[in-house]
Design an enzyme around this catalytic site. Structure first.
Site, PDB file in Angstrom:
ATOM      1  N   GLY A  21       2.696   2.026  10.834  1.00 26.18           N
ATOM      2  CA  GLY A  21       3.715   3.073  10.716  1.00 26.18           C
ATOM      3  C   GLY A  21       4.465   3.374  11.997  1.00 26.18           C
ATOM      4  O   GLY A  21       5.144   4.396  12.093  1.00 26.18           O
ATOM      5  N   ASN A  53       0.872  -1.175   0.000  1.00 21.01           N
ATOM      6  CA  ASN A  53       0.000   0.000   0.000  1.00 21.01           C
ATOM      7  C   ASN A  53       0.914   1.232   0.000  1.00 21.01           C
ATOM      8  O   ASN A  53       1.526   1.541   1.018  1.00 21.01           O
ATOM      9  CB  ASN A  53      -0.889  -0.035   1.253  1.00 21.01           C
ATOM     10  CG  ASN A  53      -1.688   1.239   1.448  1.00 21.01           C
ATOM     11  OD1 ASN A  53      -1.749   2.094   0.563  1.00 21.01           O
ATOM     12  ND2 ASN A  53      -2.290   1.384   2.620  1.00 21.01           N
ATOM     13  N   GLU A  81      -5.428  -4.974  10.672  1.00 19.45           N
ATOM     14  CA  GLU A  81      -4.362  -3.991  10.890  1.00 19.45           C
ATOM     15  C   GLU A  81      -4.628  -3.220  12.179  1.00 19.45           C
ATOM     16  O   GLU A  81      -5.406  -2.252  12.179  1.00 19.45           O
ATOM     17  CB  GLU A  81      -4.307  -2.988   9.736  1.00 19.45           C
ATOM     18  CG  GLU A  81      -4.037  -3.594   8.381  1.00 19.45           C
ATOM     19  CD  GLU A  81      -3.456  -2.561   7.426  1.00 19.45           C
ATOM     20  OE1 GLU A  81      -2.314  -2.730   7.013  1.00 19.45           O
ATOM     21  OE2 GLU A  81      -4.135  -1.569   7.136  1.00 19.45           O
ATOM     22  N   LYS A  91       0.112   4.267  -0.246  1.00 24.02           N
ATOM     23  CA  LYS A  91      -0.507   5.459   0.358  1.00 24.02           C
ATOM     24  C   LYS A  91      -0.264   6.686  -0.542  1.00 24.02           C
ATOM     25  O   LYS A  91      -0.233   6.539  -1.760  1.00 24.02           O
ATOM     26  CB  LYS A  91       0.008   5.662   1.792  1.00 24.02           C
ATOM     27  CG  LYS A  91      -0.128   4.369   2.623  1.00 24.02           C
ATOM     28  CD  LYS A  91       0.087   4.553   4.090  1.00 24.02           C
ATOM     29  CE  LYS A  91      -0.103   3.212   4.799  1.00 24.02           C
ATOM     30  NZ  LYS A  91      -0.015   3.311   6.243  1.00 24.02           N
ATOM     31  N   HIS A 133      -9.373   1.216   5.057  1.00 29.04           N
ATOM     32  CA  HIS A 133      -8.091   1.407   5.738  1.00 29.04           C
ATOM     33  C   HIS A 133      -8.295   2.365   6.909  1.00 29.04           C
ATOM     34  O   HIS A 133      -9.098   3.294   6.818  1.00 29.04           O
ATOM     35  CB  HIS A 133      -7.053   1.966   4.754  1.00 29.04           C
ATOM     36  CG  HIS A 133      -5.675   1.966   5.346  1.00 29.04           C
ATOM     37  ND1 HIS A 133      -5.256   2.945   6.216  1.00 29.04           N
ATOM     38  CD2 HIS A 133      -4.658   1.086   5.239  1.00 29.04           C
ATOM     39  CE1 HIS A 133      -4.020   2.657   6.608  1.00 29.04           C
ATOM     40  NE2 HIS A 133      -3.634   1.538   6.031  1.00 29.04           N
ATOM     41  N   GLU A 170      -6.683   4.769   7.944  1.00 26.24           N
ATOM     42  CA  GLU A 170      -6.486   6.190   7.624  1.00 26.24           C
ATOM     43  C   GLU A 170      -7.731   6.771   6.947  1.00 26.24           C
ATOM     44  O   GLU A 170      -8.033   7.955   7.104  1.00 26.24           O
ATOM     45  CB  GLU A 170      -5.229   6.355   6.758  1.00 26.24           C
ATOM     46  CG  GLU A 170      -3.966   6.176   7.609  1.00 26.24           C
ATOM     47  CD  GLU A 170      -2.784   5.562   6.892  1.00 26.24           C
ATOM     48  OE1 GLU A 170      -2.722   5.604   5.652  1.00 26.24           O
ATOM     49  OE2 GLU A 170      -1.904   5.012   7.598  1.00 26.24           O
ATOM     50  N   SER A 198       3.358  -2.283  10.272  1.00 26.14           N
ATOM     51  CA  SER A 198       4.808  -2.372  10.525  1.00 26.14           C
ATOM     52  C   SER A 198       5.438  -3.703  10.123  1.00 26.14           C
ATOM     53  O   SER A 198       6.389  -4.155  10.759  1.00 26.14           O
ATOM     54  CB  SER A 198       5.123  -2.044  11.992  1.00 26.14           C
ATOM     55  OG  SER A 198       4.817  -0.684  12.265  1.00 26.14           O
TER      56      SER A 198
HETATM   57  P1  PGA Z   1       2.939   0.195   7.580  1.00 24.27           P
HETATM   58  O1  PGA Z   1       1.469   0.429   6.991  1.00 24.27           O
HETATM   59  O2  PGA Z   1       3.449  -1.095   6.980  1.00 24.27           O
HETATM   60  O3  PGA Z   1       3.733   1.390   7.099  1.00 24.27           O
HETATM   61  O4  PGA Z   1       2.819   0.116   9.049  1.00 24.27           O
HETATM   62  C1  PGA Z   1       0.589  -0.648   6.849  1.00 24.27           C
HETATM   63  C2  PGA Z   1      -0.733  -0.165   6.308  1.00 24.27           C
HETATM   64  O5  PGA Z   1      -1.172   0.931   6.682  1.00 24.27           O
HETATM   65  O6  PGA Z   1      -1.361  -0.861   5.499  1.00 24.27           O
END
Ligand code: PGA
Length: 252
Positions: free
Chosen positions: A170, A10, A164, A12, A93, A95, A209
């Site tokens: 992150g 992803n 997640e 983003k 997601h 976010e 992560s």
């Molecule tokens: P990350 O993000 O691997 O940077 O923690 C995962 C995600 O948001 O799908």
């Protein structure tokens, strides 16, 4: 794990055309690991160009609108993702849920739109840190699964779930293997309740992560069918190391 492990990047809101070189390198690396299913969700601006630049990997959107078309400035429909060469879309997601106020009902409508457009959908769920600390993680995730997933048993083979934990995204922090196992087992039971036999085959990805150092361990947890990878998917080197971890011991 049923089926091939599924590793999804992803990107983003990262990447301009210059980053297509990484996608090409990921594509070449993925071709050497036929035992692993690999995909990238780039920003919409790169979707068409990436779909043309790669051969082995799937390309998809990070979101879509619930409607097929209309007066929705700035939005993109699932049919448009498909038209640009996308074969899946990520919905729900954290976010999108937290920064755009998307409820599980909205997420479900988007997931249904993706299925109606003939593409696959990855539905994300996960608890916040406060919810985990309050011992509510399982209840929250069960509620998100119940309310965010389409009910169409016929289309269930095109659904993937991504667990997640919001606090792991992150941050460099990951849950213990035991905590991941408990959550994935619970989600699996719910999928079987919802979709019967097909629910046993729906892939449940872990995300948050994931990196080359922890991928093997996370991917070896029961009912973890792959990974949804943010930061570590932006470079071919780190993303392919995760793909390799999914391929299992003895692969290089
Ligand atoms: P990350 O993000 O691997 O940077 O923690 C995962 C995600 O948001 O799908």
């Amino acid at each position: 794990m049923t089926g091939r492990p599924y590793i999804v990047g992803n990107w983003k809101m990262n990447g301009t055309r210059a980053l297509l070189a990484e996608a090409r390198a990921i594509d070449r690396g993925a071709a050497r690991q036929p035992g692993v299913r690999v995909a990238i969700a780039p920003p919409f601006t790169l979707l068409g160009a990436m779909a043309e630049a790669v051969q082995e990997i799937a390309v998809g959107g990070q979101d879509c609108h619930a409607k097929a078309f209309g007066a929705f400035t700035g939005d993109v429909s699932a049919a448009m993702v498909a038209d640009a060469g996308g074969t899946f879309v990520i919905v729900g997601h954290s976010e999108r849920r937290s920064l755009h106020g998307e409820t599980s009902a909205i997420v479900r409508a988007k997931a249904e739109a993706a299925l109606a457009a003939g593409i696959e959908v990855i539905v994300c769920v996960g608890e916040t840190e406060a919810e985990r600390n309050a011992d509510a993680a399982e209840t929250i995730v069960a509620g998100q699964v119940a309310e965010s997933l389409p009910r169409d048993v016929e289309a269930a083979a095109r659904i993937t779930v991504a667990y997640e934990p919001v606090w792991a995204i992150g941050t460099g922090r990951v849950p213990s293997g035991d905590d991941v196992a408990v959550m994935h087992a619970r989600i699996r039971a719910q999928l079987v309740e919802l979709f019967g036999e097909t629910g046993a085959d729906v892939a449940i990805l872990y995300g948050g992560s994931v990196n080359p150092g922890n991928a093997s361990e996370l991917l070896s947890v029961a009912e973890v069918g792959g990974a949804l990878v943010g930061g570590a998917s932006l470079s071919a080197e780190s993303f392919l190391a995760i793909v390799l971890a999914a391929a299992g011991p003895g692969e290089e």
